[in-house]
Design a protein around this motif. Structure first.
Motif, mmCIF file in Angstrom:
data_model
loop_
_atom_site.group_PDB
_atom_site.id
_atom_site.type_symbol
_atom_site.label_atom_id
_atom_site.label_comp_id
_atom_site.label_asym_id
_atom_site.label_seq_id
_atom_site.Cartn_x
_atom_site.Cartn_y
_atom_site.Cartn_z
ATOM 1 N N GLY A 68 111.539 3.695 -45.867
ATOM 2 C CA GLY A 68 112.187 2.749 -44.968
ATOM 3 C C GLY A 68 113.407 3.332 -44.283
ATOM 4 O O GLY A 68 113.725 4.524 -44.409
ATOM 5 N N LYS A 69 114.120 2.486 -43.546
ATOM 6 C CA LYS A 69 115.221 2.929 -42.699
ATOM 7 C C LYS A 69 116.368 3.569 -43.480
ATOM 8 O O LYS A 69 117.060 4.445 -42.951
ATOM 9 N N LEU A 70 116.591 3.124 -44.703
ATOM 10 C CA LEU A 70 117.712 3.678 -45.468
ATOM 11 C C LEU A 70 117.522 5.164 -45.776
ATOM 12 O O LEU A 70 118.487 5.861 -46.110
ATOM 13 N N LEU B 43 101.059 11.985 -38.258
ATOM 14 C CA LEU B 43 102.306 12.238 -37.546
ATOM 15 C C LEU B 43 102.883 13.611 -37.838
ATOM 16 O O LEU B 43 103.862 14.030 -37.211
ATOM 17 N N GLY B 44 102.309 14.311 -38.798
ATOM 18 C CA GLY B 44 102.828 15.626 -39.146
ATOM 19 C C GLY B 44 104.039 15.565 -40.046
ATOM 20 O O GLY B 44 104.799 16.520 -40.148
ATOM 21 N N LEU B 45 104.245 14.421 -40.704
ATOM 22 C CA LEU B 45 105.390 14.258 -41.601
ATOM 23 C C LEU B 45 104.932 14.441 -43.040
ATOM 24 O O LEU B 45 103.816 14.073 -43.406
ATOM 25 N N VAL B 46 105.791 15.019 -43.841
ATOM 26 C CA VAL B 46 105.486 15.243 -45.256
ATOM 27 C C VAL B 46 106.351 14.310 -46.079
ATOM 28 O O VAL B 46 107.570 14.500 -46.138
ATOM 29 N N HIS C 155 113.187 4.968 -34.026
ATOM 30 C CA HIS C 155 112.217 5.798 -34.749
ATOM 31 C C HIS C 155 111.981 5.284 -36.169
ATOM 32 O O HIS C 155 111.715 6.071 -37.075
ATOM 33 N N SER C 156 112.057 3.980 -36.358
ATOM 34 C CA SER C 156 111.887 3.413 -37.699
ATOM 35 C C SER C 156 110.500 3.704 -38.264
ATOM 36 O O SER C 156 110.333 3.825 -39.491
ATOM 37 N N ASP C 157 109.487 3.834 -37.394
ATOM 38 C CA ASP C 157 108.132 4.110 -37.874
ATOM 39 C C ASP C 157 108.051 5.450 -38.593
ATOM 40 O O ASP C 157 107.255 5.625 -39.509
ATOM 41 N N LYS C 158 108.882 6.392 -38.192
ATOM 42 C CA LYS C 158 108.853 7.716 -38.812
ATOM 43 C C LYS C 158 109.474 7.709 -40.200
ATOM 44 O O LYS C 158 109.311 8.664 -40.964
ATOM 45 N N LYS D 261 111.078 16.272 -36.051
ATOM 46 C CA LYS D 261 109.894 15.711 -35.383
ATOM 47 C C LYS D 261 110.271 15.105 -34.037
ATOM 48 O O LYS D 261 109.563 15.291 -33.032
ATOM 49 N N VAL D 262 111.402 14.402 -33.992
ATOM 50 C CA VAL D 262 111.860 13.811 -32.732
ATOM 51 C C VAL D 262 112.196 14.910 -31.719
ATOM 52 O O VAL D 262 111.822 14.828 -30.544
#
Length: 271
Positions: A175-177, A70-73, A166-169, A191-192
């Motif tokens: 997690g969501k918190l 996803l390109g997230l670190v 966008h909880s998957d990100k 990213k969004v």
């Protein structure tokens, strides 16, 4: 038998011995591997705790692979003092420091945490190919740099990301918190926004997608606000003087007036 024939026979015997030895070693090696696999399976069946630990490590590896795709670190695990989102603005490059000081004064936020966000915006912007000043402009319009902001429809954090959508990100960040962690929210929001711009084909159209007005005739002026702030930040970064808005007077509670004491004349003593 001639000497040449003896040499050929010797070479043939040598090759045959080597092949036989290789076969035996390979066969025994496969047998050892098979026994190791059987032993591992039996151990995992007998020790559920080891099996759970292995599953946990595998899940962590899969999450890391997903984050990379996803390109997230993912944010590393740090001590509390290391997790403090604050940087001395004097340690920033001149351009970034100017932006941090200006935003700090305009939005009445301490310059140290704002400096950390400015530095992070520049790093994230380089990875996502988005102007870091545009990311900062979105944060300014969306939350005024309040990392705990939440809208009535569920948008949360600095960049007001719709956490439910966008909880998957956020999975790779705990997690969501994690939406309320400033750095994580900035990374996910960038990213969004990147996906919105790529889908829409331009920054202005991407901002319309980002604010959720893709199916509406206009975005209610959202894009114009972000781009206006972006232009101001570009001027600040270029070293030009950009006036700050006149600060609004702080309202104080009106003092409670004590009702006057009305004195009454004492009755004359009875004769």
């Amino acid at each position: 038998m001639t000497a040449l024939g003896k040499l050929a026979r010797g070479i043939q015997t040598f090759v045959s011995d080597v092949a036989q030895g290789f076969f035996e070693i390979t066969h025994n090696g496969f047998a050892v591997v098979g026994l190791a696999v059987v032993f591992s399976v039996l151990t995992l069946l007998a020790r559920p705790d080891l099996r759970q630990a292995g599953e946990s490590q595998m899940l962590t590896w899969l999450h890391a692979r997903q984050a990379q795709a996803l390109g997230l670190v993912p944010e590393p695990k740090l001590d509390a003092i290391d997790r403090a989102t604050a940087v001395n603005p004097k340690d920033l490059p001149k351009q970034q420091a100017a932006v941090a000081y200006w935003l700090s004064k305009k939005y009445r936020v301490a310059p140290e945490p704002l400096s950390a966000l400015v530095a992070e915006a520049y790093e994230v912007g380089e990875r996502t190919k988005i102007d870091p000043l545009l990311l900062l402009s979105v944060m300014a319009v969306e939350s005024s740099f309040n990392p705990f902001a939440q809208s009535p429809v569920g948008a949360q954090g600095l960049m007001q990301v719709m956490t439910g959508i966008h909880s998957d990100k956020y999975e790779n960040f705990g997690g969501k918190l994690a939406a309320f962690d400033p750095v994580t929210n900035l990374r996910v929001g960038a990213k969004v926004l990147q996906e919105c711009i790529q889908r829409a084909g331009s920054v202005q159209a991407g901002l319309k997608f980002y604010v959720g007005a893709a199916l509406h005739p206009d975005d209610g002026g959202y894009g114009a606000k972000v781009l206006a702030e972006h232009a101001r930040l570009q001027a600040v970064a270029a070293g030009r003087a950009v006036p700050l808005p006149t600060p609004q007077p702080v309202r104080t509670a009106a003092p409670i007036e004590t009702p006057p004491v009305i004195k009454t004349e004492e009755p004359a003593p009875a004769v």
